[in-house]
Design an enzyme around this catalytic site. Sequence first.
Site, PDB file in Angstrom:
ATOM      1  N   SER A 252      -6.598  24.184  37.265  1.00  0.00           N
ATOM      2  CA  SER A 252      -6.549  23.171  36.206  1.00  0.00           C
ATOM      3  C   SER A 252      -5.422  22.192  36.501  1.00  0.00           C
ATOM      4  O   SER A 252      -4.461  22.528  37.213  1.00  0.00           O
ATOM      5  CB  SER A 252      -6.298  23.840  34.844  1.00  0.00           C
ATOM      6  OG  SER A 252      -6.033  22.886  33.840  1.00  0.00           O
TER       7      SER A 252
ATOM      8  N   TYR B 268      -2.241  29.952  29.104  1.00  0.00           N
ATOM      9  CA  TYR B 268      -3.312  29.404  29.941  1.00  0.00           C
ATOM     10  C   TYR B 268      -2.744  28.615  31.116  1.00  0.00           C
ATOM     11  O   TYR B 268      -3.166  28.799  32.269  1.00  0.00           O
ATOM     12  CB  TYR B 268      -4.204  28.512  29.081  1.00  0.00           C
ATOM     13  CG  TYR B 268      -5.300  27.793  29.818  1.00  0.00           C
ATOM     14  CD1 TYR B 268      -6.494  28.438  30.114  1.00  0.00           C
ATOM     15  CD2 TYR B 268      -5.165  26.459  30.190  1.00  0.00           C
ATOM     16  CE1 TYR B 268      -7.520  27.772  30.773  1.00  0.00           C
ATOM     17  CE2 TYR B 268      -6.178  25.786  30.850  1.00  0.00           C
ATOM     18  CZ  TYR B 268      -7.351  26.446  31.143  1.00  0.00           C
ATOM     19  OH  TYR B 268      -8.361  25.775  31.793  1.00  0.00           O
TER      20      TYR B 268
END
Length: 291
Positions: free
Chosen positions: A184, A197
């Site tokens: 990400s 996350y």
Amino acid sequence: MTTDPRTRFPEPPFAAQSQDFPGLSARMKPEPDSGEQSYKGSGKLAGKIALITGGDSGIGRAVAIAYAREGADVAISYLEEESEDARYTERFVREAGRECLLLPGDIATVAQSHAIVAQTVERFGRLDVLVNNAAFQATRASLDEISEEEWDRTFQVNINAMFYVTKAAAKHLKPGSSIVNTSSVNSKHPMPSLLAYSATKAAIANFTVGLSQMLAEKGIRVNAVLPGPVWTPFIVTGMGEDSVVSFGEQSAMSRPGQPAELAPAYVHLAADESSYTTGALYPVHGGMAIF
């Protein structure tokens, strides 16, 4: 004829909406575009066998559809609660003339992580491409709001399961095989509200680069895609409604990406033409400044 990328797909503001995790694509407004009507293959993955974790919806669905249209048979793993989405994805894989193996279960357990690899190899006889895409996220405003159980769950699903699946798969991967991980932009630009996350996505980026060097001597390539803001069920299950309404407007395109726009990166990294690409962190983020 060219298409303006700024207006090709829906732009914010979106309708305020929320779902319980893991969420279903069909309940989103608008529904994510996974390339069902737009992706056209050209045989780049002809004859390959691919296993995609989190392949029922979002980026995983778009990758499954693209891989099938590129000529690959596909196995997809997903949570039992996502069976509706998985069956929808299966439909498009089969319409492309390819086989689709559905693998429900929680890969946060070692047993299920190993089982999905074993079942894929049993069904198809081999494994050529592994896409580690499954993930969990939750948005929290403060450290006190993050429970120990939620922290552990995030790491268990996002990085531990990736290790379990990859270790099991590596025993079956031959020279020319490929592993594509989903990291990400948060690995480079962590968000405080996505503390756990973001930390796992940074770990995935590091895991990718290190593993690429470890497996290079076996002729196995390892790369990762770094998505930016993408319109998937993650958004309506992991963010507040106010954030959903404005989601994606921070990108240079002023909108979120659609899963269909991520799929070509996964195809490129899995294709034989990318034989000299390994250890790459491939950003697809609509122009966000992350480096």
